[in-house]
Scaffold this motif. Structure first.
Motif, PDB file in Angstrom:
ATOM      1  N   TYR A  93       0.485  -1.156   0.284  1.00 43.32           N
ATOM      2  CA  TYR A  93       0.245   0.170  -0.187  1.00 43.32           C
ATOM      3  C   TYR A  93       0.943   1.284  -0.263  1.00 43.32           C
ATOM      4  O   TYR A  93       0.600   1.924  -0.813  1.00 43.32           O
ATOM      5  CB  TYR A  93      -0.341   0.037   0.928  1.00 43.32           C
ATOM      6  CG  TYR A  93      -1.690  -1.259   1.383  1.00 43.32           C
ATOM      7  CD1 TYR A  93      -2.223  -1.961   0.296  1.00 43.32           C
ATOM      8  CD2 TYR A  93      -2.640  -1.647   2.894  1.00 43.32           C
ATOM      9  CE1 TYR A  93      -2.934  -3.028   0.411  1.00 43.32           C
ATOM     10  CE2 TYR A  93      -2.934  -2.917   2.519  1.00 43.32           C
ATOM     11  CZ  TYR A  93      -2.997  -3.553   1.775  1.00 43.32           C
ATOM     12  OH  TYR A  93      -3.780  -4.855   1.618  1.00 43.32           O
ATOM     13  N   LEU A  94       2.015   1.119   0.507  1.00 40.91           N
ATOM     14  CA  LEU A  94       2.738   2.478   0.785  1.00 40.91           C
ATOM     15  C   LEU A  94       3.563   2.766  -0.516  1.00 40.91           C
ATOM     16  O   LEU A  94       3.206   3.947  -1.026  1.00 40.91           O
ATOM     17  CB  LEU A  94       3.877   1.928   2.011  1.00 40.91           C
ATOM     18  CG  LEU A  94       2.923   2.514   3.197  1.00 40.91           C
ATOM     19  CD1 LEU A  94       4.554   2.368   4.294  1.00 40.91           C
ATOM     20  CD2 LEU A  94       2.617   3.782   3.918  1.00 40.91           C
ATOM     21  N   TRP A 138       3.189   6.281  -3.189  1.00 39.79           N
ATOM     22  CA  TRP A 138       4.199   6.889  -2.795  1.00 39.79           C
ATOM     23  C   TRP A 138       4.218   7.048  -4.532  1.00 39.79           C
ATOM     24  O   TRP A 138       4.799   7.927  -4.996  1.00 39.79           O
ATOM     25  CB  TRP A 138       5.328   6.236  -2.333  1.00 39.79           C
ATOM     26  CG  TRP A 138       5.379   6.564  -1.308  1.00 39.79           C
ATOM     27  CD1 TRP A 138       5.331   7.460  -0.242  1.00 39.79           C
ATOM     28  CD2 TRP A 138       6.257   5.373  -0.443  1.00 39.79           C
ATOM     29  NE1 TRP A 138       5.262   6.675   0.735  1.00 39.79           N
ATOM     30  CE2 TRP A 138       6.446   6.146   1.184  1.00 39.79           C
ATOM     31  CE3 TRP A 138       7.149   4.240  -0.319  1.00 39.79           C
ATOM     32  CZ2 TRP A 138       6.792   5.357   2.698  1.00 39.79           C
ATOM     33  CZ3 TRP A 138       7.481   3.203   0.578  1.00 39.79           C
ATOM     34  CH2 TRP A 138       6.618   4.550   1.981  1.00 39.79           C
ATOM     35  N   LEU A 184      -2.119   5.700   1.431  1.00 41.70           N
ATOM     36  CA  LEU A 184      -0.934   5.918   3.119  1.00 41.70           C
ATOM     37  C   LEU A 184      -1.818   5.489   4.597  1.00 41.70           C
ATOM     38  O   LEU A 184      -1.077   5.406   4.920  1.00 41.70           O
ATOM     39  CB  LEU A 184      -0.838   7.496   2.479  1.00 41.70           C
ATOM     40  CG  LEU A 184       0.225   7.789   1.553  1.00 41.70           C
ATOM     41  CD1 LEU A 184       0.785   9.168   1.048  1.00 41.70           C
ATOM     42  CD2 LEU A 184       1.021   6.635   1.313  1.00 41.70           C
ATOM     43  N   GLY A 190      -1.564   1.757   4.051  1.00 42.28           N
ATOM     44  CA  GLY A 190      -0.871   1.340   4.473  1.00 42.28           C
ATOM     45  C   GLY A 190       0.079   1.458   5.586  1.00 42.28           C
ATOM     46  O   GLY A 190       0.788   0.828   6.327  1.00 42.28           O
ATOM     47  N   THR A 191      -0.394   2.709   6.596  1.00 42.98           N
ATOM     48  CA  THR A 191       0.651   3.231   7.619  1.00 42.98           C
ATOM     49  C   THR A 191      -0.115   2.256   8.873  1.00 42.98           C
ATOM     50  O   THR A 191       0.255   1.971   9.361  1.00 42.98           O
ATOM     51  CB  THR A 191       0.166   4.450   8.254  1.00 42.98           C
ATOM     52  OG1 THR A 191       0.935   5.492   7.312  1.00 42.98           O
ATOM     53  CG2 THR A 191       0.997   5.254   9.579  1.00 42.98           C
TER      54      THR A 191
END
Length: 278
Positions: free
Chosen positions: A42-43, A47, A60, A63-64
């Motif tokens: 996901y990150l 990005w 983001l 992902g976080t």
């Protein structure tokens, strides 16, 4: 910028030590569909997102969150290894192979990580960046994300069924619930993108440049014809461009290929029926 909060999103505390289950929990950390995979997937997708801030922010966000899930699982593994029977740890340290078989624990938990989690799956395979999908095409990537959450939830449910530890089950119930939401979330995002782009990926390639006469046919390439009864073989195609067909006895279009001998410097095996080479 990343900002770490020391508190856990949810509790990760077992009722009792269990080094064998700590080994099993590693699958949810560093397995192909573990939290390390979805976090990085996901990150990197986020990005790489260009000009679609809503989807970038969504990626983001999730992902976080998955980084926090890794921390919760790592904490659970460490606590499952706390106060584990000393003889298991000592046996593993003396002989990793025998310790793994007789003690049931991952010997690397005792030898390599000092009773902590590792970036590996449940049998010690290291996590690999090749597990992740990040193509730059959001519809393709969101479909991969839906599969990842489906596989991850399936594995978490299987582990839930393997445990009678209330603390372990409490953490797994949270991860299962978050995987449920993430499946719903990616499905909703897929529907939204399909409404804009259509079914096929990529939507930007001109359909007239592909062989449309073979783009809607299921070929019977295995014994039996049960597959002919499926929706994929009858009626209008889901992309709305034609109708599905079923070909009972597909025929080849091209003759048998005949390849030239390789150059001598490659030192391939020489053709056995070429008398002129001897």
């Amino acid at each position: 910028m990343f900002y770490h909060v020391k508190e856990l999103q949810f509790e990760a505390k077992p009722d009792r030590p269990d080094p064998l289950f700590a080994k099993k929990m590693q699958e949810l950390i560093g397995g192909q569909f573990g939290e390390m995979s979805v976090a990085m997937q996901y990150l990197f997708q986020g990005w790489s997102t260009r000009g679609n801030e809503k989807y970038r922010d969504l990626l983001l966000d999730i992902g976080t969150e998955e980084i926090g899930h890794i921390e919760m699982l790592a904490t659970m593994v460490a606590r499952l290894l706390d106060n584990a029977p000393v003889d298991q740890q000592e046996e593993a340290a003396k002989d990793p192979v025998i310790g793994a078989v007789l003690g049931g624990m991952n010997p690397q938990h005792a030898i390599v990580s000092g009773l902590g989690a590792r970036p590996t799956d449940s049998v010690g395979n290291p996590w690999m960046g090749s597990y992740i999908a990040s193509s730059g095409n959001l519809l393709a990537d969101f479909r991969a994300n839906l599969n990842a959450e489906s596989q991850g939830r399936l594995q978490a449910v299987r582990l839930y069924e393997m445990s009678d530890d209330r603390g372990v089950k409490d953490l797994l119930s949270v991860l299962i619930a978050r995987d449920s939401y993430h499946q719903n979330q990616w499905a909703a995002a897929i529907v939204e993108l399909e409404e804009k782009e259509g079914l096929l990926v990529p939507s930007t390639f001109p359909r007239e440049q592909e062989r449309l006469d073979v783009a809607f046919t299921l070929y019977n390439f295995s014994q039996g014809e049960e597959s002919s009864t499926g929706r994929w073989a009858n009626g209008e195609s889901l992309d709305g461009h034609s109708s599905f067909k079923y070909e009972t006895s597909p025929k080849p279009e091209a003759p048998k290929p005949e390849l030239q001998p390789a150059p001598p410097k490659t030192h391939n095996t020489l053709p056995m029926d070429n008398k002129t080479l001897f």
